[in-house]
Design an enzyme around this catalytic site. Sequence first.
Site, PDB file in Angstrom:
ATOM      1  N   ARG A 156     107.944   3.324  64.187  1.00  0.00           N
ATOM      2  CA  ARG A 156     107.643   2.038  63.098  1.00  0.00           C
ATOM      3  C   ARG A 156     108.095   0.871  63.241  1.00  0.00           C
ATOM      4  O   ARG A 156     108.583   0.634  64.525  1.00  0.00           O
ATOM      5  CB  ARG A 156     109.295   2.983  62.223  1.00  0.00           C
ATOM      6  CG  ARG A 156     109.563   4.388  61.725  1.00  0.00           C
ATOM      7  CD  ARG A 156     110.681   4.486  61.673  1.00  0.00           C
ATOM      8  NE  ARG A 156     111.908   4.543  62.086  1.00  0.00           N
ATOM      9  CZ  ARG A 156     113.038   4.392  62.774  1.00  0.00           C
ATOM     10  NH1 ARG A 156     114.006   4.559  61.291  1.00  0.00           N
ATOM     11  NH2 ARG A 156     114.131   4.430  63.857  1.00  0.00           N
ATOM     12  N   LYS A 209     101.110  15.004  64.971  1.00  0.00           N
ATOM     13  CA  LYS A 209     101.006  13.769  64.264  1.00  0.00           C
ATOM     14  C   LYS A 209     100.929  13.131  63.026  1.00  0.00           C
ATOM     15  O   LYS A 209     101.512  12.850  61.792  1.00  0.00           O
ATOM     16  CB  LYS A 209     100.373  13.055  65.873  1.00  0.00           C
ATOM     17  CG  LYS A 209      99.962  11.446  64.401  1.00  0.00           C
ATOM     18  CD  LYS A 209     100.899  10.806  64.903  1.00  0.00           C
ATOM     19  CE  LYS A 209     100.794   9.038  64.311  1.00  0.00           C
ATOM     20  NZ  LYS A 209     101.848   8.014  64.149  1.00  0.00           N
ATOM     21  N   PHE A 254     113.670   8.962  54.156  1.00  0.00           N
ATOM     22  CA  PHE A 254     111.726   8.726  53.166  1.00  0.00           C
ATOM     23  C   PHE A 254     112.552   8.952  51.562  1.00  0.00           C
ATOM     24  O   PHE A 254     111.503   9.554  51.272  1.00  0.00           O
ATOM     25  CB  PHE A 254     111.199   9.439  53.932  1.00  0.00           C
ATOM     26  CG  PHE A 254     110.412   8.773  55.016  1.00  0.00           C
ATOM     27  CD1 PHE A 254     109.785   7.608  55.012  1.00  0.00           C
ATOM     28  CD2 PHE A 254     111.408   8.895  56.269  1.00  0.00           C
ATOM     29  CE1 PHE A 254     108.853   7.118  56.012  1.00  0.00           C
ATOM     30  CE2 PHE A 254     110.210   8.333  57.352  1.00  0.00           C
ATOM     31  CZ  PHE A 254     109.554   7.590  57.942  1.00  0.00           C
ATOM     32  N   CYS A 265      99.407   3.608  58.869  1.00  0.00           N
ATOM     33  CA  CYS A 265      99.773   5.136  59.172  1.00  0.00           C
ATOM     34  C   CYS A 265      99.199   5.711  57.653  1.00  0.00           C
ATOM     35  O   CYS A 265      98.130   6.509  57.995  1.00  0.00           O
ATOM     36  CB  CYS A 265     100.624   4.931  59.486  1.00  0.00           C
ATOM     37  SG  CYS A 265     101.411   4.060  61.449  1.00  0.00           S
ATOM     38  N   ARG A 333      98.487  -4.025  55.763  1.00  0.00           N
ATOM     39  CA  ARG A 333      97.535  -2.872  55.150  1.00  0.00           C
ATOM     40  C   ARG A 333      98.094  -1.824  53.827  1.00  0.00           C
ATOM     41  O   ARG A 333      98.692  -0.965  54.686  1.00  0.00           O
ATOM     42  CB  ARG A 333      96.940  -1.647  56.728  1.00  0.00           C
ATOM     43  CG  ARG A 333      96.281  -3.076  57.710  1.00  0.00           C
ATOM     44  CD  ARG A 333      96.142  -2.255  59.371  1.00  0.00           C
ATOM     45  NE  ARG A 333      97.393  -2.455  59.985  1.00  0.00           N
ATOM     46  CZ  ARG A 333      97.542  -2.748  61.135  1.00  0.00           C
ATOM     47  NH1 ARG A 333      96.384  -1.286  61.688  1.00  0.00           N
ATOM     48  NH2 ARG A 333      98.749  -1.803  61.599  1.00  0.00           N
TER      49      ARG A 333
END
Length: 447
Positions: A156, A209, A254, A265, A333
């Site tokens: 993270r 992932k 989250f 990501c 981003r």
Amino acid sequence: MRIAVIGTGYVGLVSGACFSEFGVETICVDKDQGKIERLLKGEIPIYEPGLDALVEKNAKAGRLSFTTDLPAAVAGADAVFIAVGTPSRRGDGHADLSYVYAAAAEIAAALDPDDYTVIVTKSTVPVGTGREVARIIRKTRPEADFDVASNPEFLREGSAIEDFMRPDRVVIGTDSDRARQVMRALYRPLFLIETPMVFTSLETSELIKYAANTFLAAKITFINEVADLCEKVGADVHDVAKGIGLDNRIGKKFLHPGPGYGGSCFPKDTLALVKTAQDYGSPLRIIETVVDINDKRKKAMAERVIAACGGSVAGKRIGVLGVTFKPNTDDMRDAPALDILPALQAAGAMVAAYDPAGRHEAEKLLPGVEWAADAYGALEGADCALVLTEWNEFRMLNLGRLRKTMNSPVLVDLRNIFNPEDAEMAGFAYHCVGRPGRVKKPKGEAH
């Protein structure tokens, strides 16, 4: 042991520094001569708390070095990590693997056939990439003694060093017992603290992932939609999140509402998994919906600001707190700010902003934005204060001082960092996400 890390971006630099902290001799490689020169001088090209000290310490100890000479770095290495970028490919959303495959070809040409080497994909790559890397290397150097492994990162931004040193788990995908032994040796310090190690196949590791990131993106999107419903029915999304998060099957992480996820990501990984699933004829409808909802949510946030300003921002000054996609990083981003601020400018607003770390990157992406040296400077003379990133320093701002410095006391808090009662007591018309409608008209104008 000795390793080479190809790529000194976020993943490569953090991983290389942390492996060197484990006592592994680590050489980080990059084609960018300027970046390598900066690293050799001790200058860190990314913002990550603690990384500068870690690099300095291990460079001085002789365990961490930087070079543009890939063949020299690969020669004699027990493992070579590919940590280059895999951005979304223009046109179709697939992960662009050109950098990965180019690195594989260069590594192959540098391998010593008398030495056994494990080639490790650390970059986030779609299912099947590891097999293609092995094919490229075998085609280039048929005599090479090597195996390919997948070792996805779960770092993270803002807490990457802690995530590497004390991870929830380490995932390693390979079909080779020799490769497993090498990877076990590299991660021995984590075995000693009983970190769960998941050994599996290449394909499974690669999918783990993507599945992890898309699940977290779905969780964020879920609570954002629940927040919208809370606003309609008069419920409090934070209490809802707490109530469901205490269920161990769900968990509390989250479940924080906001303007939508961004970063390096989640946006590209959700899109890449959607495309992979479509290619294999097994579409992931949930993730397709997550991508669509998140894109629309970021674009819709500007309308919230406009509505809070009485239906128009033409000629008004909007003071913005935070532009990076999350705190403790300079990463812009897919940050919500990249959708929201241009939309406000297009609607006639003048935008001033402050971010503790993101200005250097943001200036290139947000033309026409005026930049302030601190939060109070960004809000001086503003008709509206807009919170986009939940930097800790914003949580303790003096709301009374903010109200006095602003032209009109309108506060749009898209991260819910302020207490509604405190904001209202300071005289703000307070607008937040997913909490009961408590907006009150401010008493008079600020001076």
